[in-house]
Design a protein around this motif. Structure first.
Motif, PDB file in Angstrom:
ATOM      1  N   ARG A  32       0.976  -1.193   0.092  1.00  0.00           N
ATOM      2  CA  ARG A  32       0.105   0.195  -0.016  1.00  0.00           C
ATOM      3  C   ARG A  32       0.982   1.308   0.043  1.00  0.00           C
ATOM      4  N   TRP A  92      -7.276   7.682  -0.092  1.00  0.00           N
ATOM      5  CA  TRP A  92      -6.610   6.578   0.388  1.00  0.00           C
ATOM      6  C   TRP A  92      -5.214   6.754   0.616  1.00  0.00           C
ATOM      7  N   GLU A 107      -3.653   6.629   4.468  1.00  0.00           N
ATOM      8  CA  GLU A 107      -3.524   5.255   5.330  1.00  0.00           C
ATOM      9  C   GLU A 107      -1.868   5.226   5.333  1.00  0.00           C
ATOM     10  N   LYS A 110       2.704   2.827  11.004  1.00  0.00           N
ATOM     11  CA  LYS A 110       1.616   2.429  10.340  1.00  0.00           C
ATOM     12  C   LYS A 110       1.848   1.217   9.615  1.00  0.00           C
TER      13      LYS A 110
END
Length: 383
Positions: free
Chosen positions: A21, A69, A72, A140
């Motif tokens: 990601r 997004w 994130e 994260k």
């Protein structure tokens, strides 16, 4: 001086998804920034400054549904992606204006999710840390297991997480190291790089060319044939593609390890090291291109350069147009012609030379002459 220390990472399945990601978000921000500047150029608008570009493609883009997004992933990852784009543009402009020496640098290009190498960078602002258990804590993402092959000499200023074509993960730390001068020695050596022998030293020693790619060619061909039989994009194709990538990575790792060990030994044994400034890119366009790239001359020559600066040694390159092979290292006589198949020749002064050893001796003499630069003393080695 700054050095990079690389270590292997073994993220869990969840951490691999989080890293994927982050790779994707950094790539999208980079492409959005490049697209914004290209569109501004096509419309005749001024160049978008760095701060304005960051506001457009990160701050304002996060408020839209299409680019929500990237929230994130850590903001530092996105900022460093734009920093890479800014560096690429500065190098491109300096190249076309002549401010940057060397070959012409191309304009930055869009990044693809199918690129064999994906990377993200964390700086100190991201507050990455090495835990008491020896894991790399990334915001994260979590605590990623690290295979520590050696200790870091100082606190790292940044870490780059890299995924290579073989699916392996690495952490590349940037650290500041102090000079560690080795005890001085009287030895000086000239290096003549070649294909029959990887390196021939002026003291007569010859280092055999390992030919890593040639030795693994049979295994690589077998894996490549298996890949050609698979349907591109299928699960079997992906599995075999990784097998081919792992085989190539083993060749690259072996070549790098060999270059590190040889350069460290040469720097440790000699106070000064001289090598010919070869045009590897030009040799890579000849019929010997495969063997030239397999030898990895550019990679090897770059290693003694920084190791000499760290350990208090002298390293220099000699002009490639110097006729080192055709010049007698004893009397300085220049032979008229010498084809490549001639490996040994006799000078009218009576000296019989091995072509490569003679070239290495002349490289040493030329390096000494450039270093002393009319300061007195004998520069040509005694026969």
């Amino acid at each position: 001086m700054q050095l990079r220390y690389n270590f292997r990472l073994y993220p869990t399945a969840g951490q691999r998804r989080a890293l994927a990601r982050a790779f994707g978000c950094a790539r999208v921000v980079y492409n959005d920034g490049l697209r914004a500047r290209r569109e501004a150029h096509e419309r005749g608008l001024p160049y978008i400054p760095n701060a304005e570009l960051s506001r457009r493609v990160i701050t304002e883009a996060k408020k839209t549904p299409q680019r929500a997004w990237p929230c994130e992933v850590p903001a530092v990852v996105l900022q460093q992606a734009l920093a890479d784009l800014n560096s690429a543009h500065r190098a491109f402009f300096a190249s076309i204006t002549g401010e940057r020496a060397g070959a012409r640098i191309a304009e930055p290009r869009y990044k693809s999710r199918k690129d064999s190498r994906q990377s993200i960078r964390f700086t100190r602002n991201a507050r990455f840390a090495i835990t008491a258990g020896g894991r790399l804590r990334l915001p994260k993402i979590g605590d990623v297991p690290v295979r520590w092959s050696r200790s870091l000499p100082s606190e790292p200023s940044s870490v780059t997480v890299v995924k290579d074509a073989a699916g392996r993960y690495f952490a590349s730390f940037v650290v500041e190291v102090d000079a560690e001068p080795l005890p001085k020695t009287a030895g000086e050596v000239g290096l003549d790089l070649g294909l029959t022998h990887f390196a021939v030293l002026s003291n007569g020693r010859k280092v055999t060319n390992p030919r890593w790619l040639r030795r693994a060619e049979r295994r690589l061909k077998k894996a490549q044939r298996a890949l050609s039989r698979k349907v591109k994009g299928s699960a079997n194709w992906t599995r075999v593609r990784l097998r081919v990538a792992r085989a190539h990575s083993q060749v690259a790792d072996a070549r790098r390890d060999f270059a590190h060990k040889l350069s460290t030994r040469i720097i440790g044994d000699n106070q000064a090291v001289y090598v010919e400034n070869l045009c590897v890119s030009g040799l890579g366009r000849t019929r010997l291109a495969k063997s030239v790239h397999d030898a990895g001359w550019s990679q090897f020559v770059g290693m003694p350069a920084y190791k000499a600066a760290r350990y208090g040694r002298t390293f220099a390159k000699v002009d490639r147009w110097f006729p080192s092979s055709k010049t007698c290292s004893s009397c300085g006589t220049l032979a008229e012609s010498m084809p490549l198949h001639v490996r040994e020749w006799a000078c009218p002064c009576g000296a019989v030379h091995d072509r490569d050893v003679n070239a290495a001796k002349n490289i040493l003499a030329a390096g000494r002459a450039d270093r002393l630069n009319a300061c007195g003393g004998t520069v040509r080695p005694v026969a």
